[in-house]
Write an enzyme that holds these catalytic residues in place. Structure first.
Site, PDB file in Angstrom:
ATOM      1  N   CYS A   1     -40.032 -47.341  40.185  1.00 14.18           N
ATOM      2  CA  CYS A   1     -40.411 -48.415  41.103  1.00 14.18           C
ATOM      3  C   CYS A   1     -41.427 -47.846  42.090  1.00 14.18           C
ATOM      4  O   CYS A   1     -41.065 -47.092  42.989  1.00 14.18           O
ATOM      5  CB  CYS A   1     -39.152 -48.906  41.815  1.00 14.18           C
ATOM      6  SG  CYS A   1     -39.442 -50.300  42.899  1.00 14.18           S
TER       7      CYS A   1
ATOM      8  N   CYS B   1     -52.826 -41.106  40.993  1.00 16.93           N
ATOM      9  CA  CYS B   1     -52.498 -40.876  42.405  1.00 16.93           C
ATOM     10  C   CYS B   1     -53.706 -41.235  43.258  1.00 16.93           C
ATOM     11  O   CYS B   1     -54.808 -40.752  43.016  1.00 16.93           O
ATOM     12  CB  CYS B   1     -52.131 -39.408  42.603  1.00 16.93           C
ATOM     13  SG  CYS B   1     -51.841 -38.970  44.329  1.00 16.93           S
TER      14      CYS B   1
HETATM   15 ZN   LIG Z   1     -51.464 -36.717  44.103  1.00 16.13          ZN
END
Ligand SMILES: [Zn+2]
Length: 149
Positions: free
Chosen positions: A135, A63
């Site tokens: 995706c 992330c």
């Molecule tokens: Zn995160």
């Protein structure tokens, strides 16, 4: 706030970590405009615009907001869509999947479980072994080589 269980690739185990919660204004300050629009305002990058689409080296995609491990490059496949595509997350602990009825479509949105970042959507037309196609927006991710984990 509160804590959350997250799988950590480096330790190959589950850690209990604090959730990451920041205001819209804080994320805007911390991210590039493109990262902010995608992760915080649920935008979508133009297909083919992210170099990660081509990355297949051994490693982990994390992330971009909170650095939580999200996908292994070994699960990445050529979807032909222009967006980085994976057949499974690194752990079901690390992502949230929720219904998304925006744009007149019924889709399943994928978010980072630790910080709530919008990552992309998951579809049922992926390859074996899962049949899933995660995706993703490449600008919501950062890539870390296996050796640097
Ligand atoms: Zn995160």
């Amino acid at each position: 706030m509160g804590t959350i269980q997250i799988y950590d690739a480096k330790r190959n185990g589950v850690l209990t970590l604090d959730r990451i919660e920041k205001s819209d204004a804080e994320w805007k300050r911390l991210l590039t405009e493109q990262q902010y629009q995608i992760t915080t305002r649920k935008g979508t990058e133009a297909p083919g615009s992210c170099p990660f689409d081509e990355v297949h080296k051994p490693g982990v995609f994390r992330c971009v907001r909170c650095h939580t491990d999200l996908f292994r490059s070994s699960t990445k496949f050529e979807s032909g869509t222009g967006w980085p595509s994976f057949y499974e997350p690194i752990s079901p602990l690390n992502v949230i999947e929720q219904p998304d009825a925006s744009l007149g479509m019924v889709r399943t949105e994928v978010l980072c479980a630790r910080c709530g970042s919008h990552l992309g959507h998951v579809f049922d037309d992926g390859p074996p072994p899962t049949g899933k196609r995660y995706c993703m927006n490449g600008f919501a991710l950062e890539f870390v080589r296996e050796a640097k984990l």
